[in-house]
Design a protein around this motif. Sequence first.
Motif, mmCIF file in Angstrom:
data_model
loop_
_atom_site.group_PDB
_atom_site.id
_atom_site.type_symbol
_atom_site.label_atom_id
_atom_site.label_comp_id
_atom_site.label_asym_id
_atom_site.label_seq_id
_atom_site.Cartn_x
_atom_site.Cartn_y
_atom_site.Cartn_z
ATOM 1 N N PHE A 7 0.850 -1.183 0.000
ATOM 2 C CA PHE A 7 0.000 0.000 0.000
ATOM 3 C C PHE A 7 0.886 1.234 0.000
ATOM 4 N N ALA A 9 0.744 5.655 -0.189
ATOM 5 C CA ALA A 9 -0.062 6.870 -0.111
ATOM 6 C C ALA A 9 0.811 8.054 -0.507
ATOM 7 N N ALA A 45 -5.329 -2.661 4.651
ATOM 8 C CA ALA A 45 -5.330 -1.810 3.457
ATOM 9 C C ALA A 45 -6.654 -1.073 3.337
ATOM 10 N N GLU A 46 -7.750 -1.725 3.683
ATOM 11 C CA GLU A 46 -9.058 -1.069 3.662
ATOM 12 C C GLU A 46 -9.109 0.073 4.673
ATOM 13 N N TYR A 48 -6.507 1.801 5.808
ATOM 14 C CA TYR A 48 -5.629 2.865 5.316
ATOM 15 C C TYR A 48 -6.292 3.626 4.170
ATOM 16 N N ALA A 49 -7.002 2.911 3.307
ATOM 17 C CA ALA A 49 -7.696 3.546 2.186
ATOM 18 C C ALA A 49 -8.781 4.488 2.706
ATOM 19 N N SER A 50 -9.497 4.074 3.747
ATOM 20 C CA SER A 50 -10.527 4.935 4.341
ATOM 21 C C SER A 50 -9.908 6.210 4.895
ATOM 22 N N CYS A 52 -7.120 7.633 3.896
ATOM 23 C CA CYS A 52 -6.689 8.459 2.763
ATOM 24 C C CYS A 52 -7.870 9.166 2.111
ATOM 25 N N ARG A 53 -8.985 8.464 1.953
ATOM 26 C CA ARG A 53 -10.175 9.091 1.369
ATOM 27 C C ARG A 53 -10.679 10.223 2.253
ATOM 28 N N PHE A 59 -3.820 7.165 -3.117
ATOM 29 C CA PHE A 59 -3.201 5.925 -2.674
ATOM 30 C C PHE A 59 -3.226 4.884 -3.773
ATOM 31 N N GLU A 60 -2.350 3.881 -3.628
ATOM 32 C CA GLU A 60 -2.263 2.754 -4.550
ATOM 33 C C GLU A 60 -2.209 1.473 -3.733
ATOM 34 N N ARG A 61 -2.855 0.455 -4.272
ATOM 35 C CA ARG A 61 -2.814 -0.866 -3.648
ATOM 36 C C ARG A 61 -2.327 -1.860 -4.689
#
Length: 69
Positions: A7, A9, A45-46, A48-50, A52-53, A59-61
Motif C-alpha cells: 500500500f 499513499a 489496506a481497507e 488505510y484507504a478509508s 486516505c479518502r 493511494f495505490e494498492r
Amino acid sequence: MIKKINFSAFGRDSYYHREWFKKHGFKFDRSSKKWSVYNIPIQKAEEYASYCREFGLNFERSDRVISNF
C-alpha cells in the motif's frame, strides 16, 4: 491463505500526515515521493484507504492495479 499486499499513499498534503504514517509502519521513499508499507493484510489496506479518502490523499494498492483504461 491471507493475501498480503503493498500500500502506498501520496499527495500534496501527505507531509502533514507523516506522524500517522510512521505510527502505522509506513516508510517514505524519496525517489517516488510516496509513503509505503509492505506485506499487510487486506483488512489493514481497507482501513488505510478509508483514512486516505477522509483526508483527500491519493493511494495505490498492489491488489488493485489498473493496467489500461
